[in-house]
Design a protein around this motif. Sequence first.
Motif, PDB file in Angstrom:
ATOM      1  N   ILE A  59       0.717  -1.390  -0.049  1.00 45.91           N
ATOM      2  CA  ILE A  59       0.185  -0.109   0.049  1.00 45.91           C
ATOM      3  C   ILE A  59       0.652   1.312   0.064  1.00 45.91           C
ATOM      4  O   ILE A  59       0.517   2.389  -0.684  1.00 45.91           O
ATOM      5  CB  ILE A  59      -0.976  -0.080   1.087  1.00 45.91           C
ATOM      6  N   LEU A  60       1.933   1.185   0.749  1.00 44.02           N
ATOM      7  CA  LEU A  60       2.714   2.226   0.788  1.00 44.02           C
ATOM      8  C   LEU A  60       3.510   2.627  -0.550  1.00 44.02           C
ATOM      9  O   LEU A  60       3.631   3.639  -1.150  1.00 44.02           O
ATOM     10  CB  LEU A  60       3.949   1.991   1.790  1.00 44.02           C
ATOM     11  N   THR A  61       3.582   1.556  -1.243  1.00 40.33           N
ATOM     12  CA  THR A  61       4.143   1.582  -2.910  1.00 40.33           C
ATOM     13  C   THR A  61       3.389   2.287  -3.700  1.00 40.33           C
ATOM     14  O   THR A  61       3.502   2.693  -4.652  1.00 40.33           O
ATOM     15  CB  THR A  61       4.530  -0.021  -3.172  1.00 40.33           C
ATOM     16  N   GLY A  62       1.871   2.131  -3.245  1.00 40.92           N
ATOM     17  CA  GLY A  62       1.029   2.704  -4.167  1.00 40.92           C
ATOM     18  C   GLY A  62       0.714   4.201  -3.806  1.00 40.92           C
ATOM     19  O   GLY A  62      -0.069   4.981  -4.744  1.00 40.92           O
ATOM     20  N   GLN A  63       1.473   4.853  -2.880  1.00 39.32           N
ATOM     21  CA  GLN A  63       1.107   6.294  -2.456  1.00 39.32           C
ATOM     22  C   GLN A  63       1.387   7.040  -3.522  1.00 39.32           C
ATOM     23  O   GLN A  63       0.503   8.138  -3.840  1.00 39.32           O
ATOM     24  CB  GLN A  63       2.166   6.462  -1.380  1.00 39.32           C
ATOM     25  N   SER A  64       2.272   6.957  -4.473  1.00 38.90           N
ATOM     26  CA  SER A  64       2.727   7.727  -5.734  1.00 38.90           C
ATOM     27  C   SER A  64       1.171   7.663  -6.663  1.00 38.90           C
ATOM     28  O   SER A  64       1.330   8.617  -7.368  1.00 38.90           O
ATOM     29  CB  SER A  64       3.863   7.213  -6.511  1.00 38.90           C
ATOM     30  N   LEU A  65       0.683   6.754  -6.593  1.00 40.10           N
ATOM     31  CA  LEU A  65      -0.713   6.628  -7.407  1.00 40.10           C
ATOM     32  C   LEU A  65      -1.752   7.269  -6.909  1.00 40.10           C
ATOM     33  O   LEU A  65      -2.777   7.616  -7.510  1.00 40.10           O
ATOM     34  CB  LEU A  65      -0.806   5.230  -7.853  1.00 40.10           C
ATOM     35  N   ILE A  66      -1.872   7.229  -5.372  1.00 39.61           N
ATOM     36  CA  ILE A  66      -2.954   7.768  -4.861  1.00 39.61           C
ATOM     37  C   ILE A  66      -3.041   9.148  -4.329  1.00 39.61           C
ATOM     38  O   ILE A  66      -4.002   9.934  -4.482  1.00 39.61           O
ATOM     39  CB  ILE A  66      -3.144   7.016  -3.478  1.00 39.61           C
ATOM     40  N   GLY A  67      -1.824   9.716  -4.066  1.00 41.21           N
ATOM     41  CA  GLY A  67      -1.669  11.149  -3.488  1.00 41.21           C
ATOM     42  C   GLY A  67      -2.221  11.381  -2.152  1.00 41.21           C
ATOM     43  O   GLY A  67      -2.396  10.373  -1.457  1.00 41.21           O
ATOM     44  N   ASN A  68      -2.921  12.583  -2.094  1.00 43.82           N
ATOM     45  CA  ASN A  68      -3.374  12.830  -0.634  1.00 43.82           C
ATOM     46  C   ASN A  68      -4.838  13.011  -0.509  1.00 43.82           C
ATOM     47  O   ASN A  68      -5.609  13.842  -0.264  1.00 43.82           O
ATOM     48  CB  ASN A  68      -2.716  14.261  -0.154  1.00 43.82           C
ATOM     49  N   GLU A  69      -5.414  11.862  -0.782  1.00 41.00           N
ATOM     50  CA  GLU A  69      -6.929  11.774  -0.854  1.00 41.00           C
ATOM     51  C   GLU A  69      -7.334  10.349  -0.230  1.00 41.00           C
ATOM     52  O   GLU A  69      -6.544   9.362  -0.365  1.00 41.00           O
ATOM     53  CB  GLU A  69      -7.393  12.001  -2.217  1.00 41.00           C
TER      54      GLU A  69
END
Length: 276
Positions: free
Chosen positions: A113-123
Amino acid sequence: MMINKCLFPVAGYGTRFLPATKSMPKEMLPIVNKPLVQYGVEEAIEAGMTTCAMVTGRGKRAIADHFDISYELEHQISGSGKEARLESIRSVLEKGVFTMVRQREMKGLGHAILTGQSLIGNEPFGVLLSDDLCINDGPGVLAQMAELYNQFRCSIVAIQEVPHDEVNKYGVIAGESLKDGIYRVDEMVEKPDPENAPSNLAIIGRYILTPDIFDIIRETAPGAHGEIQLTDALQTQARRGCVMAYKFKGRRFDCGSVPGFVEATNYVYEHFYRED
Ligand code: UTP
């Protein structure tokens, strides 16, 4: 407020399905004629989460190809009766946007999930583990949870009652029951011994997470086998603020295990398969 993005951690090895998963992602195993991950994507899109962010790994290219057009195939079957068989995936491709990042080391669901942060951003975002196939007559599980998010504005985990002797396969919660099927989480334990489990309310593969979870995961120490557990991060989030648990409406099949996979196959074949 709409939740627009859903994260799909699809980097796991799927060792329980070896040798089938030696060179094929387990998420591409079909339940009758549709890959597991497509059921998940359809559920996310139905919930309004049209950006599907995939955390993939080595050997998972078939997933990226599945969510793209196959010109050769389209050309071959264009105008034939077989086109109907592409309807469901065409509809998914029309509505969805697919983004990918690779998890280079399989260090657990929290790390994925941390690896996916760049795809999610701050939402806030959904998380769907496609091993868990959920089927409901009414709205899908993620749609049910997205609606609940608008009420509580905090992370939500989907839960199900499981037999006491099976709690050691799941993350388990304890908490105060606010109303029918909705709990405020006090405690969360990953794979407890049945004797020490706080309840038999098991977390299944559907989550809504608020973006502060990323910093919390970063602070979370790895547990067994060096894996960073999402459950540990959620326990911290529950202690600092609020995490809700929701007993969803519908049936869930554990397609990460062979018996659950076979059960889902029989169910889908009987209830949904139409021969053309
Ligand atoms: P599982 O615990 O089911 O592991 O992961 P697995 O490797 O997929 O399957 P088995 O146990 O070897 O048969 C739960 C979910 O988390 C993802 C998996 O893809 C699965 O959807 N996951 C797990 C990752 O994306 N990365 C990881 O490092 C670990």
